[in-house]
Design a protein around this motif. Structure first.
Motif, short mmCIF file in Angstrom:
data_model
loop_
_atom_site.label_atom_id
_atom_site.label_comp_id
_atom_site.label_asym_id
_atom_site.label_seq_id
_atom_site.Cartn_x
_atom_site.Cartn_y
_atom_site.Cartn_z
N GLY A 14 0.93 -1.01 -0.09
CA GLY A 14 0.16 0.05 0.23
C GLY A 14 0.77 1.17 -0.14
N THR A 15 0.69 2.00 0.95
CA THR A 15 1.56 3.18 1.03
C THR A 15 2.88 2.75 1.33
OG1 THR A 15 -0.05 4.65 2.23
CG2 THR A 15 1.96 5.44 2.49
N GLY A 16 3.17 1.79 2.11
CA GLY A 16 4.35 1.18 2.28
C GLY A 16 4.50 -0.08 1.99
N GLY A 65 3.02 2.25 -3.14
CA GLY A 65 2.35 3.37 -3.61
C GLY A 65 2.90 4.85 -3.12
N MET A 66 3.56 5.00 -2.06
CA MET A 66 3.99 6.29 -1.83
C MET A 66 4.97 6.88 -2.75
SD MET A 66 4.96 7.87 1.83
CE MET A 66 6.19 9.50 1.83
N ASP A 92 0.42 10.87 -8.25
CA ASP A 92 0.02 9.82 -7.27
C ASP A 92 -0.09 8.36 -7.99
OD1 ASP A 92 -1.81 7.90 -5.78
OD2 ASP A 92 -2.07 9.93 -4.56
N THR A 93 0.45 7.42 -7.21
CA THR A 93 0.51 6.12 -7.92
C THR A 93 -0.65 5.99 -8.37
OG1 THR A 93 2.32 5.80 -6.38
CG2 THR A 93 1.29 3.84 -7.41
N ALA A 94 -1.79 6.25 -7.93
CA ALA A 94 -3.32 5.94 -8.64
C ALA A 94 -3.05 6.17 -10.06
CB ALA A 94 -4.33 6.80 -7.82
N SER A 136 -2.24 3.77 -12.39
CA SER A 136 -3.06 2.70 -12.84
C SER A 136 -4.00 3.32 -13.92
CB SER A 136 -4.09 2.38 -11.47
OG SER A 136 -3.53 1.69 -10.79
N GLY A 172 -3.45 -4.20 0.33
CA GLY A 172 -2.98 -2.58 -0.16
C GLY A 172 -3.47 -2.31 -1.47
N SER A 173 -3.60 -0.92 -1.67
CA SER A 173 -4.43 -0.45 -3.11
C SER A 173 -3.31 -1.19 -4.30
CB SER A 173 -4.14 0.93 -3.05
OG SER A 173 -5.02 1.52 -2.21
N LEU A 174 -2.32 -1.48 -4.14
CA LEU A 174 -1.55 -2.01 -5.45
C LEU A 174 -2.10 -3.31 -5.55
CD1 LEU A 174 2.19 -0.67 -4.73
CD2 LEU A 174 0.76 -0.12 -6.66
N PHE A 203 -5.70 -2.66 -6.84
CA PHE A 203 -6.08 -1.61 -7.96
C PHE A 203 -5.11 -1.49 -9.10
CE2 PHE A 203 -8.27 0.46 -4.30
CZ PHE A 203 -9.50 -0.10 -4.50
N TYR A 204 -3.96 -1.79 -8.94
CA TYR A 204 -2.91 -1.52 -9.83
C TYR A 204 -2.95 -2.76 -11.12
CZ TYR A 204 1.60 -0.33 -12.08
OH TYR A 204 2.44 -0.12 -13.07
P1 ADP Z 1 -2.44 2.21 3.45
O1 ADP Z 1 -1.20 1.65 3.10
O2 ADP Z 1 -2.19 3.55 4.14
O3 ADP Z 1 -3.29 1.36 4.23
P2 ADP Z 1 -3.58 1.72 0.85
O4 ADP Z 1 -3.32 0.36 0.65
O5 ADP Z 1 -4.81 2.27 0.35
O6 ADP Z 1 -3.32 2.67 2.30
O7 ADP Z 1 -2.10 2.52 -0.03
C1 ADP Z 1 -2.25 3.83 -0.36
C2 ADP Z 1 -1.43 3.83 -1.50
O8 ADP Z 1 -1.78 3.33 -2.56
C3 ADP Z 1 -1.05 5.42 -1.78
O9 ADP Z 1 0.24 5.53 -2.03
C4 ADP Z 1 -1.66 5.58 -3.10
O10 ADP Z 1 -0.94 6.42 -3.91
C5 ADP Z 1 -1.66 4.09 -3.88
N1 ADP Z 1 -3.04 4.14 -4.52
C6 ADP Z 1 -4.20 4.44 -4.31
N2 ADP Z 1 -5.19 4.15 -5.29
C7 ADP Z 1 -4.32 3.13 -6.14
C8 ADP Z 1 -4.61 2.74 -7.57
N3 ADP Z 1 -5.82 2.84 -8.02
N4 ADP Z 1 -3.63 2.31 -8.17
C9 ADP Z 1 -2.27 2.30 -7.74
N5 ADP Z 1 -1.83 2.79 -6.53
C10 ADP Z 1 -3.16 3.33 -5.85
#
Ligand code: ADP
Ligand code: MG
Length: 503
Positions: free
Chosen positions: A235-237, A313-314, A349-351, A354, A440-442, A445-446
């Motif tokens: 995710g972020t990390g 993601g960060m 932003d890493t989003a 995607s 985590g978001s990667l 969603f990635y």
């Molecule tokens: P956390 O790690 O804080 O629990 P997340 O798992 O949601 O939170 O991760 C957040 C990170 O994922 C952020 O750095 C953001 O840039 C990245 N992120 C959010 N949405 C997407 C996406 N659709 N595709 C890739 N990276 C994403």
């Protein structure tokens, strides 16, 4: 020629790129290339760091992964039952959950979020914990509880700050982060602080486990799937926790009789929080480019979290931004013009990666021309004037994102491969799958995250071993995962585990 696979349309089949852009892109591809041999070397080095950490590298030596014992010695099978509480401090809000484990890999959850004021974040630590205990009290009277009145509820406490854990329910706060700066807290046992506050209010709750979110992720995945070897966060990390033989955790200094007693009780394993984001801070094998060095130098933690900065993601968006700027400054992209967003530190932003790559995924929900979709992203999110964005620029921007992201996924595979190899001696010969519960978001969603990781796993481990790896999305380690940690702690205590107690 770079050897990492491409997941977009092959560059040559698209409209021809101008020669200078083509040349510059090839140069970038080569810098971000992660050939199979390199992935194998990185995996070897990671295994070496795993074992250094397990043996206990000197604490002032930051060149090794921490490999922190969690004191968790059993992993759920999905048959566990009962009602447990979970508390999560360290995100945006304080969260209180009641988790009812139904015993068939399913659960029911009630939860409530509570705001932690800025004043509480910097005041006396007892005020913070009184507020937390008050929130638990409010939750139990207003929202809970399906548990019986006469038995104490067990609570798992996810506390996302640096702690030195000394038992499953004991850990000393090392430092505050994320805007917290409470007085008289450093050096104190955070579980004791919570328990004292609960007791002051006569709340019938016992904090039985201090939980790292990665360990919680592992526990949640194990409950859902019947077993889990490793919980990972992208995710972020990035970080991971896996199930290790206690024999190999030599730094815990178990006496022979203690090891025997644990084994007699079936407690021969322990979950280890690797903190793998810190892998290769020494820079021995990771493929640093000038773009990585730039990102690292102006980060808040230079020379730390080396692996994380290529994967999570960060940072992925920030590396991509730096590469795009390099192409702009080389006068081969966007007619040599940048924008305010593209110039800003962490402005991409890493989003957005995607969004740049998704149009190229076959059968994606987006229809129509992928280059037009990319142009939309570049103009709307990065503020580029449409006249500056030729088809070739769209193609190149998507390719840069892919190159940076693919390297990230392939490096992420090294941690998975290292975990597979580290645990080989206990899982060998077993036909069962090796479950990796990832959050985590990667992961979520990635586009093609799993496919890229999987392709790299086949290269590193070979098809047969890679086939055993099951990647499962595991969510809510700090809710259901923490509740499962409380359940495991209570079960371990009744089995006579020595690690439950502080001494
Ligand atoms: P956390 O790690 O804080 O629990 P997340 O798992 O949601 O939170 O991760 C957040 C990170 O994922 C952020 O750095 C953001 O840039 C990245 N992120 C959010 N949405 C997407 C996406 N659709 N595709 C890739 N990276 C994403
Ligand atoms: Mg998360």
């Amino acid at each position: 020629m770079a050897s990492s696979p491409s997941y977009l349309l092959p560059r040559t089949s698209q409209d021809e790129l101008p020669a200078a852009l083509d040349q510059a892109l090839t140069d970038v591809e080569n810098q971000f290339d992660t050939p199979t041999d390199l992935l194998k070397q990185i995996t070897d080095r990671m295994l070496w760091e795993f074992n250094k950490g397990l043996a206990g590298a000197p604490t002032d030596d930051e060149s090794f992964m921490p490999m922190i014992p969690s004191y968790l010695q059993q992993v759920p099978h999905g048959t566990e039952k009962g009602t447990y509480l979970a508390l999560d401090l360290g995100g945006t809000n304080l969260r209180v959950c009641e988790v009812e484990l139904l015993g068939d890999s399913k659960w029911r959850m009630k939860q409530q979020k509570y705001k932690v004021s800025e004043a509480l974040k910097v005041g006396e630590v007892t005020a913070l914990f009184d507020y937390i205990a008050g929130s638990v009290d409010h939750f139990l009277t207003e929202i809970g509880t399906s548990a019986s009145e006469d038995e104490k509820l067990h609570l798992g406490f996810t506390f996302s700050f640096p702690v030195q854990q000394t038992a499953i329910a004991a850990g000393t706060l090392m430092s505050w982060t994320k805007g917290f700066e409470c007085k008289n807290a450093i050096g104190k046992d955070v579980v004791q602080l919570l328990q004292d506050a609960l007791d002051r209010k006569h709340i019938h709750v016992r904090c039985s486990a201090l939980v790292n979110d990665t360990c919680g992720t592992l526990m949640a995945a194990a409950y859902e799937r019947g077993d889990c070897l490793c919980g990972g966060i992208f995710g972020t990390g990035t970080n991971g926790a896996y199930v290790e033989d206690i024999d190999r955790l030599t730094k815990m200094g178990f006496q022979a009789d203690e090891l025997e007693a644990n084994k007699r009780h079936g407690l021969d394993k322990m979950v280890v929080n690797t903190e793998w984001g810190a892998f290769d801070n020494e820079r021995t094998v990771l493929p640093f480019t000038v773009f990585d060095s730039r990102v690292d130098r102006i980060s808040i933690n230079p020379r730390k979290q080396a692996y994380e900065k290529m994967i999570s993601g960060m940072y992925l968006g920030e590396v991509t931004r730096n590469v795009l700027l390099h192409l702009v400054d080389s006068q081969v992209l966007f007619k040599g013009y940048s924008t305010r967003a593209l110039n800003a530190h962490y402005g991409l932003d890493t989003a957005l990666m995607s969004a740049l790559e998704a149009p190229f995924v076959p059968n994606s929900t987006e229809s129509g021309d992928p280059l037009a979709a990319v142009r939309d992203v570049l103009t709307s999110s990065l503020g580029l004037a449409p006249a500056l964005v030729a088809d070739a620029d769209c193609s190149a921007a998507a390719r840069v994102s892919e190159v940076v992201g693919t390297r990230g996924c392939r490096l992420a595979a090294c941690a998975i491969a290292a975990t597979v190899r580290q645990t080989e001696q206990t899982t060998q010969g077993q036909e069962k799958e090796l479950v990796f519960g990832l959050d985590g978001s990667l992961v979520e969603f990635y586009p093609r995250f799993e496919q890229r990781v999987r392709d790299a796993l086949v290269e590193i481990l070979g098809a047969d071993q890679a086939k055993k790896v099951k990647i499962a999305l595991a969510k809510d380690g700090s809710g259901v995962g923490a509740a499962l940690c409380a359940q495991a702690a209570a079960a371990m205590e009744s089995k006579g585990a020595t690690t439950v107690r502080k001494d």
